[in-house]
Design an enzyme around this catalytic site. Structure first.
Site, short mmCIF file in Angstrom:
data_model
loop_
_atom_site.label_atom_id
_atom_site.label_comp_id
_atom_site.label_asym_id
_atom_site.label_seq_id
_atom_site.Cartn_x
_atom_site.Cartn_y
_atom_site.Cartn_z
N ASP A 15 0.88 -1.16 0.00
CA ASP A 15 0.00 0.00 0.00
C ASP A 15 0.93 1.21 0.00
O ASP A 15 1.68 1.43 0.95
CB ASP A 15 -0.86 -0.06 1.27
CG ASP A 15 -1.77 1.16 1.42
OD1 ASP A 15 -1.52 2.19 0.76
OD2 ASP A 15 -2.71 1.06 2.22
N ASP A 57 -4.38 -1.59 -2.04
CA ASP A 57 -3.09 -2.28 -2.16
C ASP A 57 -2.72 -2.51 -3.61
O ASP A 57 -3.51 -3.05 -4.39
CB ASP A 57 -3.15 -3.62 -1.41
CG ASP A 57 -3.14 -3.38 0.08
OD1 ASP A 57 -2.06 -3.38 0.66
OD2 ASP A 57 -4.22 -3.15 0.65
N GLY A 108 18.13 -6.19 0.00
CA GLY A 108 18.23 -7.60 -0.39
C GLY A 108 16.94 -8.36 -0.59
O GLY A 108 16.87 -9.24 -1.44
N TYR A 232 0.90 0.53 14.94
CA TYR A 232 -0.03 0.33 13.85
C TYR A 232 0.31 1.22 12.67
O TYR A 232 0.43 2.42 12.80
CB TYR A 232 -1.46 0.64 14.30
CG TYR A 232 -2.44 0.45 13.17
CD1 TYR A 232 -2.72 -0.84 12.71
CD2 TYR A 232 -3.01 1.52 12.51
CE1 TYR A 232 -3.57 -1.03 11.64
CE2 TYR A 232 -3.87 1.34 11.44
CZ TYR A 232 -4.13 0.05 11.01
OH TYR A 232 -4.97 -0.13 9.94
N LYS A 235 -3.02 -2.47 7.93
CA LYS A 235 -3.06 -3.93 8.02
C LYS A 235 -2.15 -4.53 6.96
O LYS A 235 -1.70 -3.85 6.05
CB LYS A 235 -4.50 -4.41 7.87
CG LYS A 235 -5.19 -4.61 9.21
CD LYS A 235 -4.63 -5.80 9.98
CE LYS A 235 -5.20 -5.81 11.40
NZ LYS A 235 -4.44 -6.67 12.29
N ASP A 237 -2.85 -6.99 4.75
CA ASP A 237 -3.51 -7.16 3.47
C ASP A 237 -2.80 -8.20 2.60
O ASP A 237 -2.09 -7.86 1.64
CB ASP A 237 -3.63 -5.79 2.78
CG ASP A 237 -4.42 -4.81 3.65
OD1 ASP A 237 -5.19 -5.26 4.51
OD2 ASP A 237 -4.25 -3.61 3.47
P1 13P Z 1 -4.96 -0.31 5.03
O1 13P Z 1 -4.13 -1.25 5.83
O2 13P Z 1 -5.69 -1.01 3.93
O3 13P Z 1 -4.17 0.86 4.57
O4 13P Z 1 -6.12 0.24 5.98
C1 13P Z 1 -5.77 1.07 7.02
C2 13P Z 1 -6.89 1.50 7.87
O5 13P Z 1 -6.63 1.90 8.98
C3 13P Z 1 -8.26 1.42 7.39
O6 13P Z 1 -9.18 1.92 8.33
P1 13P Z 2 -5.68 8.73 10.59
O1 13P Z 2 -6.87 9.45 10.00
O2 13P Z 2 -5.11 9.43 11.78
O3 13P Z 2 -4.68 8.34 9.56
O4 13P Z 2 -6.15 7.33 11.19
C1 13P Z 2 -7.13 6.56 10.64
C2 13P Z 2 -6.63 5.54 9.78
O5 13P Z 2 -7.19 5.33 8.72
C3 13P Z 2 -5.45 4.74 10.21
O6 13P Z 2 -4.63 4.37 9.18
MG MG Z 3 -3.95 2.19 3.23
MG MG Z 4 -4.91 -2.01 2.30
#
Ligand code: 13P
Ligand code: 13P
Ligand code: MG
Ligand code: MG
Length: 371
Positions: A15, A57, A108, A232, A235, A237
């Site tokens: 992503d 992604d 690498g 965090y 995710k 994905d």
């Molecule tokens: P992604 O991992 O797909 O970027 O999603 C992040 C997220 O916090 C969605 O709410």
């Molecule tokens: P932010 O809006 O602070 O990025 O958090 C929400 C989210 O989507 C986490 O990735």
């Molecule tokens: Mg994202």
């Molecule tokens: Mg994603």
């Protein structure tokens, strides 16, 4: 066996920024990635490629003769993600530009640097169908249940019962994401041991599947971003490669588990359980909007022919999966109604994006001994 006899499929994803939040890639990102991989094809590093996306992604599906974990292939993927970030995500100020590029510079292999990778090297059979599974808003453990059903459950895969080649069963490599150790379990003999581990899909994830005679059958990505970054950052994905037919599960047996939209961790802020919804790769379905989800899976079918990728066929673009989508939507309503309550919200161990430590810190002096 010479390198020319072996084909490798590498699916490497990251992503690197999304249009309007976290729901979908920008078309220009796909364009720049295609141009980069086209150069690599002309330079004969790749035999073929297909660039696509699942939600936000960016997915590089590549075929080549270089084997798994090849530095040049991984470097190409890293360079592509970097180029897309610099040429598109940053100038357009896309959301979370460069999100999964956690390392300063390539060193690498993309494993441990943020992007996810599933790779499978094999000798092509007379005809070699593959299914590439791509998911958004979830984590690698999301493949545990479907891989189990595809390769070990006779109620899913009729071939385990009626095809003598499948009848001996399959071996599963299971990674303990906490220790980095892996164990190979043979099924059906060790089926209950397998389930004891992979039922905990937050810790134990299936990384590879082999037929008992050693035929490479499936590979899944296992990257856990939070364990790399220590916080965090989105995710993981995950992606997965599954080979099909003639002595392996049929394509329909590979897709069948997704008729049941099972609950997976991910969704909003990577912190909620939700149903995995099978969707078409088309614009109308392949974007995570409701509460940034629900989590999604796309399936693309290819024929591999002398390392060329013939296809894809967009496998969930079928009214037969409409009911699964409707069911996933109903489950989404049901889960959402719990708001911030577990089990919609993930349990404390899995809460990767959390205000909990600061809430506890703020309240620490107000906790008193209960009567
Ligand atoms: P992604 O991992 O797909 O970027 O999603 C992040 C997220 O916090 C969605 O709410
Ligand atoms: P932010 O809006 O602070 O990025 O958090 C929400 C989210 O989507 C986490 O990735
Ligand atoms: Mg994202
Ligand atoms: Mg994603």
């Amino acid at each position: 066996m010479s390198m020319k006899d072996m084909t490798t499929i590498s699916v490497i994803k990251a992503d690197v920024g999304s249009l309007a939040g976290h729901h979908v890639v920008h078309p220009k990102q796909l364009e720049v990635a295609r141009e980069r991989l086209e150069r690599a094809r002309r330079d004969e590093l790749l035999v073929d490629f297909h660039v696509t996306h699942c939600g936000d992604d960016l997915q590089l599906i590549m075929s080549h003769r270089m084997g798994e974990n090849n530095t040049k292939i991984h470097e190409l993927a890293w360079a592509t993600f970097t180029e897309v970030t610099e040429k598109v995500s940053r100038p357009l100020k896309l959301y979370a530009a460069g999100q999964d590029l956690l390392a300063e510079a390539f060193s690498g292999n993309v494993r441990g640097m943020g992007p996810g990778a599933a790779e499978l090297e094999f000798q092509e059979r007379a005809s070699d169908p593959i299914v590439i599974l791509l998911a958004d808003k979830t984590s690698p453990g999301a493949w545990n249940l479907p891989l189990y059903k595809i390769f070990a459950d006779p109620f899913n895969t009729a071939g385990l019962v009626i095809d003598p080649v499948l009848h001996n069963g399959f071996s599963f490599d299971v990674l303990d994401t906490h220790t980095g150790l892996s164990v190979r379990l043979r099924c059906p003999e060790e089926l209950y041991d397998l389930l004891a581990l992979i039922g905990d899909h937050n810790r134990y994830v299936i990384s590879k599947v082999f037929r008992k005679d050693g035929l490479p059958s499936a590979a899944a990505s296992t990257a856990r971003l939070s364990m790399i970054a220590g916080r965090y950052v989105g995710k993981d994905d995950p992606v997965c490669i599954v080979r099909a037919q003639s002595g392996l599960p049929a394509v329909g047996e590979v897709l069948e588990p997704f008729a049941f939209p099972h609950l997976v961790p991910g969704w909003m802020r990577g912190s909620h359980h939700g149903p995995l919804m099978p969707v078409s790769v088309s614009e109308s379905q392949n974007k995570c909007t409701r509460f940034d989800g629900p989590p999604r899976v796309v399936a693309l079918g290819f024929q591999v022919s002398n390392a060329r990728l013939v296809g894809p066929s967009d496998l969930f673009a079928d009214p037969a999966f409409d009911t699964a989508r409707t069911k996933a939507s109903e489950i989404a309503y049901y889960m959402r109604a719990h708001g911030p309550f577990i089990p919609h919200r993930l349990g404390p161990e899995e809460m990767e994006y959390t205000t909990l430590p600061s809430v506890l810190e703020k309240l620490k002096d107000r906790f008193q001994k209960a009567e």
